[in-house]
Design a protein around this motif. Structure first.
Motif, PDB file in Angstrom:
ATOM      1  N   THR A   1       0.826  -1.209   0.000  1.00 63.37           N
ATOM      2  CA  THR A   1       0.000   0.000   0.000  1.00 63.37           C
ATOM      3  C   THR A   1       0.863   1.264   0.000  1.00 63.37           C
ATOM      4  OG1 THR A   1      -0.198  -0.189   2.425  1.00 63.37           O
ATOM      5  CG2 THR A   1      -1.998  -1.084   1.089  1.00 63.37           C
ATOM      6  N   PHE A   2       1.988   1.234   0.724  1.00 64.75           N
ATOM      7  CA  PHE A   2       2.862   2.407   0.733  1.00 64.75           C
ATOM      8  C   PHE A   2       3.411   2.689  -0.654  1.00 64.75           C
ATOM      9  CE2 PHE A   2       6.940   4.551   1.154  1.00 64.75           C
ATOM     10  CZ  PHE A   2       6.608   5.620   1.983  1.00 64.75           C
ATOM     11  N   LEU A   3       3.835   1.642  -1.348  1.00 62.76           N
ATOM     12  CA  LEU A   3       4.363   1.833  -2.700  1.00 62.76           C
ATOM     13  C   LEU A   3       3.279   2.325  -3.651  1.00 62.76           C
ATOM     14  CD1 LEU A   3       6.742  -1.248  -3.061  1.00 62.76           C
ATOM     15  CD2 LEU A   3       7.387   1.157  -2.806  1.00 62.76           C
ATOM     16  N   LEU A   4       2.064   1.808  -3.505  1.00 64.50           N
ATOM     17  CA  LEU A   4       0.959   2.305  -4.341  1.00 64.50           C
ATOM     18  C   LEU A   4       0.699   3.781  -4.075  1.00 64.50           C
ATOM     19  CD1 LEU A   4      -1.641  -0.620  -4.246  1.00 64.50           C
ATOM     20  CD2 LEU A   4      -0.534   0.341  -6.289  1.00 64.50           C
TER      21      LEU A   4
ATOM     22  N   VAL B   1      -6.815   3.209  -1.403  1.00 62.72           N
ATOM     23  CA  VAL B   1      -5.724   2.590  -0.652  1.00 62.72           C
ATOM     24  C   VAL B   1      -5.476   3.342   0.657  1.00 62.72           C
ATOM     25  CG1 VAL B   1      -3.257   2.049  -0.685  1.00 62.72           C
ATOM     26  CG2 VAL B   1      -4.652   1.626  -2.704  1.00 62.72           C
ATOM     27  N   GLY B   2      -5.646   4.656   0.621  1.00 67.52           N
ATOM     28  CA  GLY B   2      -5.494   5.442   1.842  1.00 67.52           C
ATOM     29  C   GLY B   2      -6.487   5.035   2.919  1.00 67.52           C
TER      30      GLY B   2
ATOM     31  N   MET C   1       8.665   8.947   2.210  1.00 65.92           N
ATOM     32  CA  MET C   1       9.340   8.257   1.109  1.00 65.92           C
ATOM     33  C   MET C   1      10.852   8.322   1.257  1.00 65.92           C
ATOM     34  SD  MET C   1       7.087   8.979  -2.343  1.00 65.92           S
ATOM     35  CE  MET C   1       6.828  10.733  -2.093  1.00 65.92           C
ATOM     36  N   LEU C   2      11.374   9.491   1.591  1.00 57.90           N
ATOM     37  CA  LEU C   2      12.821   9.626   1.768  1.00 57.90           C
ATOM     38  C   LEU C   2      13.308   8.737   2.902  1.00 57.90           C
ATOM     39  CD1 LEU C   2      13.252  13.477   1.311  1.00 57.90           C
ATOM     40  CD2 LEU C   2      13.949  11.693  -0.294  1.00 57.90           C
ATOM     41  N   TYR C   3      12.525   8.679   3.987  1.00 56.28           N
ATOM     42  CA  TYR C   3      12.918   7.851   5.129  1.00 56.28           C
ATOM     43  C   TYR C   3      12.917   6.370   4.754  1.00 56.28           C
ATOM     44  CZ  TYR C   3      13.091   5.532   9.580  1.00 56.28           C
ATOM     45  OH  TYR C   3      13.472   4.701  10.604  1.00 56.28           O
TER      46      TYR C   3
END
Length: 276
Positions: free
Chosen positions: A24-27, A63-64, A181-183
Motif C-alpha cells: 500500500t505504501f508503494l501504491l 488505498v489510503g 518516502m525519503l525515510y
C-alpha cells in the motif's frame, strides 16, 4: 532448506501487516508522485498506468482508506497484547517496542564502540534503531491519514473550514509524504538490509524467523532470557523452504527497485516539487 537453527521472531499477523504496508505504501507513493508531477512527461506516464489522473486519484484514496483501517486494526492488536493487570511492566518490558532508558544507554555505548572506546552494547529483543524505525513510520500514518481524509472532498470541507486551512493540510500531507518516502527509501532500506550480516536482504520479516547464532551475537540478552525462561526450544523452527525464499526475494527486490526508482525521480524533479 536453510540448515541453520532458527527461532521465531515475527508471527503471521506481523508479517502480513508488513507486506500490506509495503504494497500500500508503494501504491500511495507511485500514485501520489504521479499526480504531483502530472505536468511532466514522467508524471503523465505514471498516472497512465492507472487509467489517467482520475484513476490514480481513485486508487490513492481507496488505498489510503484501507491503510487507515489497517492502522486501527494494528492499534487494537497492540492493545490486546498488553497485560493490563500489570500494564507498567508489560508496556516497558524488553519485549515492548516502547523506548526505554536502556536504549539511550545502548546508543551511547554504540557511539563509544564506534571510536574504539569501549565494547559494543548487548541488546535484548529490540535494538534502539529497530524501535526508531518502527516509531518513525507509526507517527506518520495518522498525520497522512487525517490530512488525506480531509483532502478527499475539499468542496465539502470548505463548508466547515476556511480555504487557507485546506492549503495548509495539503502542504502538511505532501511534506509528510515526501519525508516518509525519503525515510523508507533511504534510512529503512539501509537499516533493514545493508547492515553487516543482513545484506543482501533481511529475511526475518518474510520468513518470520532468524538464525539463532546471528541473534546470539547481536541480541545475546534476548537469547539468554529465552534460555532462562525455558522457551528457547519452543521457538525453534525449521528454515523456510527454497521455493518460498525465491518468492519473497523476488517480491522484496521488486519493491526495492520501485522504491529506488521513485527516490531517483524525487531528486531529479526536486526543483519542480519544491515549487508545487
Amino acid at each position: 532448506m536453510n540448515d541453520q537453527v532458527r527461532i521465531v521472531r515475527f508471527n503471521i499477523f506481523d508479517r502480513l501487516f508488513h507486506v500490506f504496508i509495503m504494497v500500500t505504501f508503494l501504491l500511495q507513493a507511485v500514485t501520489g508522485m504521479g499526480r504531483l508531477l502530472y505536468q511532466t512527461a514522467w508524471g503523465k506516464s505514471v498516472v497512465g498506468l492507472f487509467g489517467g489522473y482520475d484513476g490514480a486519484s481513485a486508487v490513492h484514496n481507496t488505498v489510503g482508506v484501507l491503510m487507515i483501517i489497517a492502522f486501527a486494526i494494528h492499534i487494537a492488536y497492540i492493545l490486546a497484547k498488553v497485560e493490563w493487570k500489570a500494564w507498567r511492566r508489560s508496556l516497558f518490558s524488553p519485549d515492548s517496542l516502547l523506548p526505554r532508558l536502556e536504549d539511550a544507554r545502548h546508543l551511547g555505548q554504540k557511539f563509544r564502540w564506534f571510536f574504539g572506546l569501549g565494547p559494543p552494547p548487548a541488546f535484548d529483543r529490540w535494538t534502539y534503531w529497530e524501535k526508531f524505525d518502527y516509531w518513525a513510520v507509526f507517527w506518520g500514518l495518522p498525520l497522512l491519514g487525517l490530512t488525506g481524509l480531509m483532502l478527499m472532498n475539499p468542496v465539502a470541507m470548505s463548508r466547515i473550514m476556511p480555504g487557507w486551512v485546506l492549503n495548509i493540510l495539503l502542504l502538511l500531507h505532501r511534506a509528510e509524504a515526501m519525508l516518509a518516502m525519503l525515510y523508507i527509501f533511504i534510512v529503512h532500506f539501509t537499516i533493514g538490509h545493508l547492515r553487516r550480516g543482513m545484506f543482501p536482504m533481511n529475511e526475518c520479516m518474510f520468513a518470520g524467523s532468524v538464525e539463532l547464532e546471528k541473534e546470539r551475537e547481536e541480541k545475546p540478552l534476548w537469547i539468554a532470557r529465552l534460555q532462562e525462561d525455558g522457551r528457547l526450544e519452543e521457538v525453534m523452527v525449521p528454515g523456510p523452504p527454497r521455493w518460498y525464499r525465491i518468492v519473497y526475494f523476488v517480491f522484496g527486490y521488486a519493491a526495492l527497485a520501485v522504491g529506488l526508482y521513485l527516490l531517483v525521480n524525487i531528486f531529479l524533479y526536486r526543483n519542480y516539487i519544491e515549487w508545487h
